[in-house]
Each structure stands twice: as C-alpha cells, then as structure tokens.
Design an enzyme around this catalytic site. Structure first.
Site, PDB file in Angstrom:
ATOM      1  N   ASN A   2       0.832  -1.194   0.000  1.00  0.00           N
ATOM      2  CA  ASN A   2       0.000   0.000   0.000  1.00  0.00           C
ATOM      3  C   ASN A   2       0.874   1.253   0.000  1.00  0.00           C
ATOM      4  O   ASN A   2       1.727   1.369  -0.879  1.00  0.00           O
ATOM      5  CB  ASN A   2      -1.105  -0.015   1.066  1.00  0.00           C
ATOM      6  N   ASP A   3       0.728   2.176   0.910  1.00  0.00           N
ATOM      7  CA  ASP A   3       1.265   3.538   0.788  1.00  0.00           C
ATOM      8  C   ASP A   3       2.713   3.623   0.307  1.00  0.00           C
ATOM      9  O   ASP A   3       3.589   2.910   0.805  1.00  0.00           O
ATOM     10  CB  ASP A   3       1.240   4.236   2.144  1.00  0.00           C
ATOM     11  N   PHE A   6       4.900   1.440  10.068  1.00  0.00           N
ATOM     12  CA  PHE A   6       3.910   2.143   9.254  1.00  0.00           C
ATOM     13  C   PHE A   6       4.588   3.224   8.404  1.00  0.00           C
ATOM     14  O   PHE A   6       5.810   3.290   8.316  1.00  0.00           O
ATOM     15  CB  PHE A   6       2.841   2.744  10.168  1.00  0.00           C
ATOM     16  N   GLU A  54      -4.439  11.208   7.083  1.00  0.00           N
ATOM     17  CA  GLU A  54      -3.247  10.372   6.931  1.00  0.00           C
ATOM     18  C   GLU A  54      -2.273  11.020   5.945  1.00  0.00           C
ATOM     19  O   GLU A  54      -2.616  11.921   5.187  1.00  0.00           O
ATOM     20  CB  GLU A  54      -3.633   8.972   6.425  1.00  0.00           C
TER      21      GLU A  54
END
Length: 534
Positions: A63-64, A120, A246
């Site tokens: 993802n990110d 993260f 975010e």
C-alpha cells in the site's frame, strides 16, 4: 437516434507516416497492433491484470508509498509491504530504485517490525550536514523516520499504540539500522498519530516534520532529526473530516511560474473522498516554518477518481521538481481486488504545478515528461470529424496498454471503451453542468466488492473554462488515468475487464472536430525473459 458507422483501415507502419490509409467505411478506424507491446517480459509480470508500466511489487501486498527521496541519480521508493500474503498484514518497508521513475529495480526489504511495533508510513531524507551524527559529512546518512504501531498495546486496549521511530543507512539504502533510543517521538494519549513527512527547511535552517493526529496536522522542528519540538496544529475548521487524516506532505510551489509562491499541504483522508472511501485533499496557504495558515475552508482534491490515495512527493528531486506518486487503490475494496500473486500498484509518477484561475489556486498534476519515452504512435490524425449524435469507432486490440490524446471543443463528449464480451467503460463530459463522470459499473469484474461497481463517479470540473479541452487518457491492464487540460483535473480508477478493451467509440451531441488525435502503444517496463539462442 440511429448511429451511422464509418470505417478506415489503417496499418500502423503507414499511419506513422500519414500515408497509405485506405478508406473502407465512414466513422470507423481499424488499427492493427504492429509491435509486441510487452517486449517479452518475465512471465511473473504477465499475470492477469498485472500493470505493464506502473510499479507493483513482485509478489504479495503493497500500500502507501513511503520514504521517497532522490540521491546520487537514484530515486528511492519505499512502500508499505506485507511479504507473507496478498492482504494487509504486519507492515514492513519494501524498497525499489529507479534512475528514470519508469523502470524499477526491486530491492530487499528495508525495514522489518521489531519489539516496538509494525513499521507504518513515513519519509526519508539525506542528512547532508550530518546533523544527526549518524554518519559523516563525507558519507551522509540516509535517514528514515516512520511510525511504529505497537500491536501489544492495541491488544491490551491502550490508545497510544503509535509513536515515531528512526532508522538510518550508511550505504545508500542497501542496509538499515534502527536508532538505539527509539522512539524519537513518544505518544501518551493519541489514537491515530502517524505518517511523518520530514524535510530540510533552508529558510529556518531546521528540519521540519508534518504528521497527523486524528483529523489534525501537527508540525514539529528539529536541529538533528532526533530531538523534536511541537510547534503548531492545523485543521480543526478546515477541509474534509469524514475520516482519519493520513499521509501529510508540505512543500512550496511557484504560481504559474511567476514570482508568487504558496505552500501546499497535502492530507489523505479515509473515508470521506468525493466519490467514496479514500482520497487526497490539499490546502493552499502560507508556512513560516512553524505554523501553516490558509484561508481555504473547503477541501480541494488532487484526484477525483476513486483510486489515488496516500500520495506524497519526493525529497530532493532534481531541478526543484515536485514529483508525486500515489497508491492506486481504495480502502473500500483494496483487500478484494481480483489479483492472485500480488495486490496493488502505484500511480504513474506525476509532476505537480500550481496555477491560478479566476483568483482560485489549483494544484495540477500530470505524468512526468519522461513517460513519453515508453510511447510509440500507433495512429495519428490532425483532425477527426465528429457528426452530432453519430459514433466514431476506433478498433485497436491493445487499448489496455495505450495512451489516447486529443483536443476537443468545450462541448458534450462521451467515450466508450468496450470488448467482445460486452464489458464497457464510459467517460462523459457534460459541458452545461460541468460534470465529468466515469461509469465502470459494467467495466468487467466488479462484483468482488459491492462498492466497486455501485455508482457512476461524478465530479464537478467548473474550472474547465477554456474553449478547448486537452484529453490525455492512459490505460494499463487494470487501470485508467485521465488528465484534462494539462492535469488541471485528474481521475484515477482501477478496472478489471474480462478481456482487454479493443474498441473506443466517441460520441458528441454537436458537430465538432477532434484535433491532434493520437493513439500510442506503451512498452512494458518489466525485465525481459531470458530465452536461450534468441
């Protein structure tokens, strides 16, 4: 009203020269594919729906984008990665490098979870002056600052599960060491406290960090990347608040390349995007190194499609370019998309520019100029006449690996992409209401999650005030990216046709001409398969 077909049979190698085009019927163009578009890449990259010119991990979940930094001619792309499954799991930092932002070399995993938590999102910088003392001025460290997520705290019901950690590399990102006194920013009472974006501010001669806490942005400063001071917050009465904020980013841009400069604050939000689920808003304002201020109360959106999220920009990109990459998915259905060995892609790298139209600041984004290196024209025409309410058809077997470009009058226009199993993707511009819509309800596989094909996605494009609209439409095996008027508006959507689209039909409600019409094939970026005796 009855649709009257037209036809032209146009071999590619002759169309490139604009000669030898034999007219067969009115209003239909048949464009043979004269090149092997995939250039014989390794079989790993020929799986169903595997993008051919967007970054994807070799295998498993992504993802990110994280830690985007340019150093010694190399663009580093880190990303949220789970190496054990194609659904979200304990987060690592994957790593890839490129010298052109097009062709990528997959590297070994950079950061692994440890006793402080999962790894993260975050950012990376080059500490050229060795302010951290973790390297030397001759060999400055590459420093990653990221969010720890403590699963033990979460299971115990604690609220302060997230803190900020640091790692550094002394060999240009090949190997990493965690800072021995992590975390560098602790957390006592905040549930969502994450995604630090760090950059060197030459005006204050300090490191600046933007991170998010719930639905606020917080700003910190530091002399050494290790000891941080909170300076301010932003967001209580600004922008969209439908979900958690975010992946912040903050940077300065010139306006229309003139003397005026403004600061841009990017904030992703989930849920709360204009077409559902995840999206990325931005604010235009001023920043004095400690406090961001803006008169903009309502959100503005980088992309009006459903599949551009968590995007951030490169630190230290050459020529002061502001280069953006987003995660090409949406948390509404990201875990369910119909791929088998890997899941998720990144958007094309895009250049951000700031413009001002009728007193309003708008952030433009468009594919980097180097993207043209992958293109080969398959069909070109200076003018394509459109008669009112009569479709003009283009038959091309490689539409799902192509770019379509043309200029049209600021009038109603519809584009239909289709195949022989009756999949259809419909784009529609309504010049009266200034609404642009994307209808993927029948685009192929849509039933894997109820939200994917539920609605027509509609967006207000009121800043399209020019007499002419420049369309740039880019399709890969499982995506479409659309840019209007040099990126004034962009739309990014995933698509999963059961078979590649082979026909494009264009319909106007008024007589008009499409100008500078081009369909280009796009080469695969993936490594070629080694074949003996070839």
């Amino acid at each position: 009203m009855k649709v009257l077909p037209k036809t032209y049979l146009i071999p590619v190698f002759l169309c490139l020269l604009n000669i030898g085009c034999e007219k067969v019927k009115d209003n239909e163009f048949s464009i043979p594919t004269a090149v092997q578009l995939t250039s014989n890449p390794d079989q790993l990259f020929l799986e169903p729906y595997r993008p051919q010119f967007h970054f994807t991990p070799k295998k498993k979940w992504m993802n990110d984008p994280n830690g985007m930094v340019f150093y010694k001619g190399v663009y580093h792309l880190f990303y949220q990665y789970y190496p054990e499954d194609i659904v979200w799991g304990p987060m690592h930092w994957g790593h890839a490098t490129s010298t052109d932002l097009l062709h990528w070399q997959h590297k070994k995993i950079a950061l692994f979870p440890d006793e402080l938590g999962l790894i993260f999102s975050g950012s990376a910088v080059i500490d050229y002056n060795n302010t951290s003392g973790l390297g030397t001025k001759e060999h400055p460290p590459m420093v990653a600052i990221f969010t720890y997520h403590n699963m033990a705290f979460e299971k115990a019901g604690k609220i302060n599960t997230q803190s900020q950690g640091l790692a550094y590399s002394l060999d240009e990102g090949e190997t990493w060491k965690k800072y021995e006194r992590n975390p560098i920013i602790s957390n006592t009472n905040k549930k969502d406290f994450r995604d630090p974006k760090v950059f060197w501010n030459p005006e204050t001669k300090l490191w600046t960090m933007a991170l998010v806490a719930g639905d606020r942005a917080e700003f910190y400063t530091s002399k050494n990347l290790i000891n941080w001071t909170k300076e301010s917050e932003f967001g209580k009465e600004y922008g969209a608040h439908g979900g958690v904020w975010e992946c912040p980013d903050i940077f300065k841009l010139k306006v229309n390349d003139n003397g005026e400069e403004k600061w841009i604050l990017i904030i992703s939000i989930n849920p709360g995007a204009p077409n559902g689920g995840s999206g990325t808003q931005y604010f235009v304002g001023n920043f004095d190194g400690k406090t961001f201020s803006s008169t903009q109360k309502e959100p503005k959106w980088i992309d009006f499609g459903t599949d551009n999220y968590a995007g951030v920009t490169y630190n230290d990109a050459p020529n002061n370019q502001r280069i953006f990459i987003g995660w090409m998915s949406n948390w509404l259905y990201a875990r369910n998309t119909p791929t088998k060995n890997w899941r998720s892609a990144m958007t094309l790298p895009r250049t951000l520019e700031l413009t001002k139209i009728n007193g309003e600041y708008l952030l433009k984004n468009k594919p980097i100029a180097a993207f043209e290196k992958l293109q080969k024209p398959a069909f070109t025409s200076k003018k394509i006449p459109l008669k009112a309410n009569q479709k003009t058809d283009f038959k091309y077997e490689a539409l799902n690996q192509s770019e379509i470009r043309f200029k049209a009058a600021n009038k109603d226009l519809q584009l239909f992409f289709s195949n022989d199993v009756k999949d259809s993707l419909v784009l529609h511009y309504n010049s009266q209401s200034k609404i642009f819509s994307i209808d993927r309800r029948k685009s192929g596989k849509v039933a894997f999650e109820k939200n994917f094909g539920k609605d027509i996605h509609k967006s207000n494009v009121s800043a399209l005030i020019a007499n002419q609209i420049d369309f740039q439409i880019i399709l890969d095996w499982s995506s479409i990216e659309l840019f209007l008027n040099d990126g004034l508006y962009s739309f990014t959507e995933q698509i999963f046709p059961q078979k590649p689209y082979t026909q494009l039909s264009i319909l106007s409600t008024e007589n008009q001409e499409l100008q500078d019409f081009t369909i280009s094939s796009i080469s695969s970026i993936w490594p070629k398969k080694i074949v003996k005796n070839e």
